[in-house]
Write a protein that holds these residues in place. Structure first.
Motif, mmCIF file in Angstrom:
data_model
loop_
_atom_site.group_PDB
_atom_site.id
_atom_site.type_symbol
_atom_site.label_atom_id
_atom_site.label_comp_id
_atom_site.label_asym_id
_atom_site.label_seq_id
_atom_site.Cartn_x
_atom_site.Cartn_y
_atom_site.Cartn_z
ATOM 1 N N ILE A 50 1.229 -7.266 2.009
ATOM 2 C CA ILE A 50 1.687 -6.327 3.046
ATOM 3 C C ILE A 50 3.209 -6.335 3.117
ATOM 4 O O ILE A 50 3.847 -5.270 3.157
ATOM 5 C CB ILE A 50 1.060 -6.695 4.410
ATOM 6 N N LYS A 53 4.720 -4.517 0.171
ATOM 7 C CA LYS A 53 4.597 -3.057 0.312
ATOM 8 C C LYS A 53 5.673 -2.522 1.251
ATOM 9 O O LYS A 53 6.327 -1.528 0.959
ATOM 10 C CB LYS A 53 3.210 -2.684 0.849
ATOM 11 N N ILE A 54 5.827 -3.180 2.394
ATOM 12 C CA ILE A 54 6.801 -2.710 3.383
ATOM 13 C C ILE A 54 8.226 -2.876 2.859
ATOM 14 O O ILE A 54 9.039 -1.948 2.943
ATOM 15 C CB ILE A 54 6.597 -3.446 4.725
ATOM 16 N N ILE A 59 4.937 2.325 1.194
ATOM 17 C CA ILE A 59 3.984 2.448 2.289
ATOM 18 C C ILE A 59 3.061 3.629 1.985
ATOM 19 O O ILE A 59 3.482 4.790 2.013
ATOM 20 C CB ILE A 59 4.716 2.620 3.632
ATOM 21 N N ASN A 60 1.817 3.284 1.643
ATOM 22 C CA ASN A 60 0.816 4.293 1.324
ATOM 23 C C ASN A 60 -0.547 3.797 1.791
ATOM 24 O O ASN A 60 -0.645 2.795 2.487
ATOM 25 C CB ASN A 60 0.834 4.611 -0.181
ATOM 26 N N LEU A 63 -1.725 0.082 1.740
ATOM 27 C CA LEU A 63 -1.331 -0.808 2.832
ATOM 28 C C LEU A 63 -2.460 -0.938 3.850
ATOM 29 O O LEU A 63 -2.702 -2.026 4.383
ATOM 30 C CB LEU A 63 -0.053 -0.286 3.503
#
Length: 98
Positions: A50, A53-54, A59-60, A63
């Motif tokens: 997470i 990703k951030i 961010i898709n 997530l």
């Protein structure tokens, strides 16, 4: 795009087992077959995913899968402690009867 799809498939495949594990923990009220270290390692892995990703701005919808999996594993983690407490209470009751 292929990478996102493949990552999603991986997360979904890993994530399929967690609701089953939570259901088993809830129904059996047992910690047998559970490992806190394993659950904690999985949770750390999902938090890292997470965070990546951030931090990477990726961010898709993947997530959401990470967050869902982390949530379900966290529930299983909490159930471990609830069930462990219940097992200790049962043992204490048995000792009082004996």
């Amino acid at each position: 795009m292929v990478q996102v799809v493949l990552e999603s498939v991986m997360l979904i495949c890993f994530g399929i087992s967690w609701p089953i594990s939570v259901y088993k923990s809830y129904k059996t009220k047992s910690t047998k077959g559970k490992s806190l270290i394993f659950l904690l390692a999985i949770m750390i892995g999902y938090v890292a995913g997470i965070t990546a990703k951030i931090a990477g701005g990726a961010i898709n919808y993947v997530l959401i899968i990470y967050i869902f999996n982390l949530t379900v594993v966290s529930i299983d983690f909490a159930l471990y402690f609830i069930n462990k407490h219940g097992e200790k209470e049962k043992m204490r009751m048995r000792q009082q009867i004996a």
